[in-house]
Design a protein around this motif. Structure first.
Motif, PDB file in Angstrom:
ATOM      1  N   SER A 228       0.838  -1.188   0.000  1.00 37.68           N
ATOM      2  CA  SER A 228       0.000   0.000   0.000  1.00 37.68           C
ATOM      3  C   SER A 228       0.880   1.247   0.000  1.00 37.68           C
ATOM      4  O   SER A 228       2.055   1.213   0.379  1.00 37.68           O
ATOM      5  N   MET A 229       0.310   2.367  -0.426  1.00 38.88           N
ATOM      6  CA  MET A 229       1.027   3.636  -0.401  1.00 38.88           C
ATOM      7  C   MET A 229       1.263   4.112   1.028  1.00 38.88           C
ATOM      8  O   MET A 229       2.118   4.955   1.275  1.00 38.88           O
ATOM      9  N   ALA A 230       0.520   3.527   1.970  1.00 44.20           N
ATOM     10  CA  ALA A 230       0.727   3.881   3.376  1.00 44.20           C
ATOM     11  C   ALA A 230       2.166   3.640   3.807  1.00 44.20           C
ATOM     12  O   ALA A 230       2.739   4.411   4.586  1.00 44.20           O
ATOM     13  N   HIS A 231       2.761   2.557   3.294  1.00 42.95           N
ATOM     14  CA  HIS A 231       4.109   2.186   3.735  1.00 42.95           C
ATOM     15  C   HIS A 231       5.161   3.245   3.371  1.00 42.95           C
ATOM     16  O   HIS A 231       5.898   3.713   4.251  1.00 42.95           O
ATOM     17  N   PRO A 232       5.280   3.666   2.097  1.00 42.43           N
ATOM     18  CA  PRO A 232       6.271   4.704   1.794  1.00 42.43           C
ATOM     19  C   PRO A 232       5.955   6.052   2.434  1.00 42.43           C
ATOM     20  O   PRO A 232       6.881   6.833   2.723  1.00 42.43           O
ATOM     21  N   ILE A 233       4.677   6.339   2.671  1.00 43.71           N
ATOM     22  CA  ILE A 233       4.342   7.591   3.359  1.00 43.71           C
ATOM     23  C   ILE A 233       4.896   7.560   4.781  1.00 43.71           C
ATOM     24  O   ILE A 233       5.510   8.528   5.248  1.00 43.71           O
ATOM     25  N   LEU A 234       4.687   6.449   5.480  1.00 45.17           N
ATOM     26  CA  LEU A 234       5.231   6.339   6.837  1.00 45.17           C
ATOM     27  C   LEU A 234       6.746   6.438   6.830  1.00 45.17           C
ATOM     28  O   LEU A 234       7.344   7.153   7.654  1.00 45.17           O
ATOM     29  N   GLU A 235       7.381   5.736   5.898  1.00 40.32           N
ATOM     30  CA  GLU A 235       8.841   5.773   5.825  1.00 40.32           C
ATOM     31  C   GLU A 235       9.356   7.194   5.593  1.00 40.32           C
ATOM     32  O   GLU A 235      10.304   7.636   6.242  1.00 40.32           O
ATOM     33  N   ALA A 236       8.739   7.893   4.644  1.00 37.60           N
ATOM     34  CA  ALA A 236       9.188   9.247   4.321  1.00 37.60           C
ATOM     35  C   ALA A 236       8.954  10.202   5.486  1.00 37.60           C
ATOM     36  O   ALA A 236       9.695  11.169   5.662  1.00 37.60           O
ATOM     37  N   ALA A 237       7.920   9.920   6.283  1.00 30.87           N
ATOM     38  CA  ALA A 237       7.622  10.773   7.434  1.00 30.87           C
ATOM     39  C   ALA A 237       8.496  10.455   8.641  1.00 30.87           C
ATOM     40  O   ALA A 237       8.385  11.111   9.676  1.00 30.87           O
ATOM     41  N   GLY A 238       9.360   9.447   8.533  1.00 34.24           N
ATOM     42  CA  GLY A 238      10.248   9.089   9.632  1.00 34.24           C
ATOM     43  C   GLY A 238       9.633   8.135  10.623  1.00 34.24           C
ATOM     44  O   GLY A 238      10.053   8.085  11.791  1.00 34.24           O
ATOM     45  N   LEU A 239       8.637   7.351  10.166  1.00 30.40           N
ATOM     46  CA  LEU A 239       7.959   6.386  11.032  1.00 30.40           C
ATOM     47  C   LEU A 239       8.155   4.976  10.496  1.00 30.40           C
ATOM     48  O   LEU A 239       8.258   4.776   9.285  1.00 30.40           O
ATOM     49  N   ASP A 240       8.190   3.992  11.387  1.00 28.10           N
ATOM     50  CA  ASP A 240       8.335   2.590  10.996  1.00 28.10           C
ATOM     51  C   ASP A 240       6.979   1.901  11.035  1.00 28.10           C
ATOM     52  O   ASP A 240       6.303   1.892  12.069  1.00 28.10           O
ATOM     53  N   ASN A 241       6.575   1.321   9.924  1.00 26.18           N
ATOM     54  CA  ASN A 241       5.307   0.616   9.824  1.00 26.18           C
ATOM     55  C   ASN A 241       5.371  -0.682  10.630  1.00 26.18           C
ATOM     56  O   ASN A 241       6.211  -1.543  10.360  1.00 26.18           O
TER      57      ASN A 241
END
Length: 327
Positions: A228-241
């Motif tokens: 899902s696009m959720a994963h790269p959004i979290l990564e770019a925001a500095g969060l670990d899914n």
């Protein structure tokens, strides 16, 4: 599949293969005595879609394509729309243009899927439909001579490794379909710059997060994995899914599983309505009080298209997530 850099998607010729987004320009030849790239055939969800000319009568069955059409200056080609178009997604000019488009229906089933009849859509005489719905398939429209294009992430096969490069790829594909390649290139360059500016630097003390779609009023809770696009959004925001080990786009998750993953941050998706309703849907789950995000009040309701599928709104979604939780 290795993640491609965003800049690698700039068009370099008349044929451009966009294998990661599932929408590929397979032929782009000028018709004899004609102008532009037509006839143009693109592959979408495993089907060939051919255009004899730039579409002039577009029907929207989903809202995802609106930001791309607005960026290309072709929103005036939309002659009808169905479904929900939350005001928060759009700037004033885009919203004003959408309000001028006749709405066919907003009726949905119990799971939130649009219900619109074939007859209602065909009566609009569209030369392109954007977005596939359960009761109006590509095959049904093709039988009436109407082409359909779906966002690649929403195809049955989905995307193996979604990312912001898929936002650019789909925008550039729309640019070719509508013969607006220069506008697509300019919009893509702006998106690339925004993503670069919003991407967090690596940190040793990154917080954990989960992106959920709760069912308001009780029922299934859905979570988003690496497809899902959720994963790269979290990564770019500095969060670990916390679901980085799940090779799926979206899947059911039990309260026990969510408690066990214990994310520091929860991003709660919804399509419309009161955002606090999705917060309540999660905080009232059995054991939810023991989840760090619930205990610390780190819950963020977010409209669905800010995360899925990969469109320019995903960059806006990154900006909101980074603004709330990023370092």
């Amino acid at each position: 599949m290795r993640r491609r850099p965003l800049t690698a998607l700039a068009a370099t010729g008349t044929a451009l293969v966009l294998s990661a987004c599932g929408l590929t320009s397979v032929s782009e030849h000028s018709a004899e005595g004609g102008s532009g790239p037509y006839p143009l055939t693109v592959e979408n969800c495993g089907a060939d879609v051919t255009f004899a000319a730039a579409p002039e009568r577009v029907v929207l069955l989903k809202s995802a394509a609106v930001p791309s059409l607005a960026a290309l200056g072709v929103l005036d080609r939309v002659t009808a729309r169905a479904g929900e178009y939350p005001r928060a997604y759009y700037d004033d000019a885009t919203w004003a243009a959408l309000e001028e488009v006749p709405a066919l229906t907003g009726k949905t089933d119990t799971s939130g899927h649009l219900l619109v009849s074939k007859e209602v859509v065909i009566e609009q005489e569209p030369d392109l439909v954007l977005g596939e719905v359960d009761n109006l398939s590509r095959e049904t429209l093709a039988a009436a001579g109407i082409p359909l294009v779906e966002e690649p992430a929403m195809c049955a096969e989905g995307l193996a490794e979604p990312g912001f490069d898929d936002v650019v790829a789909q925008l550039e594909t729309y640019g070719r379909i509508f013969d607006r390649t220069e506008a697509a290139a300019a919009a893509s360059a702006e998106l690339e710059q925004r993503v670069a500016a919003l991407t967090a630097a690596p940190a040793a003390d990154r917080r954990t997060a989960a992106v959920l779609y709760p069912t308001v009023g009780g029922g299934v809770t859905y979570a988003y994995g690496t497809r899902s696009m959720a994963h790269p959004i979290l990564e770019a925001a500095g969060l670990d899914n916390v679901f980085a080990d799940t090779d799926e786009r979206v899947f059911e998750v039990t309260p026990e599983e969510l408690v066990g993953r214990d994310p520091d941050v929860l991003i709660l998706l919804h399509s419309a309505g009161d955002p606090e309703a999705v917060v309540e849907a999660v905080t009232t789950l059995p054991g939810a009080a023991s989840i760090a995000a619930v205990r610390d009040g780190e819950l963020m309701p977010l409209l669905f298209n800010y995360v899925e599928p990969p469109t320019p709104l995903a960059v806006d979604g990154l900006e909101q997530v980074r603004g709330r939780f990023g370092s």
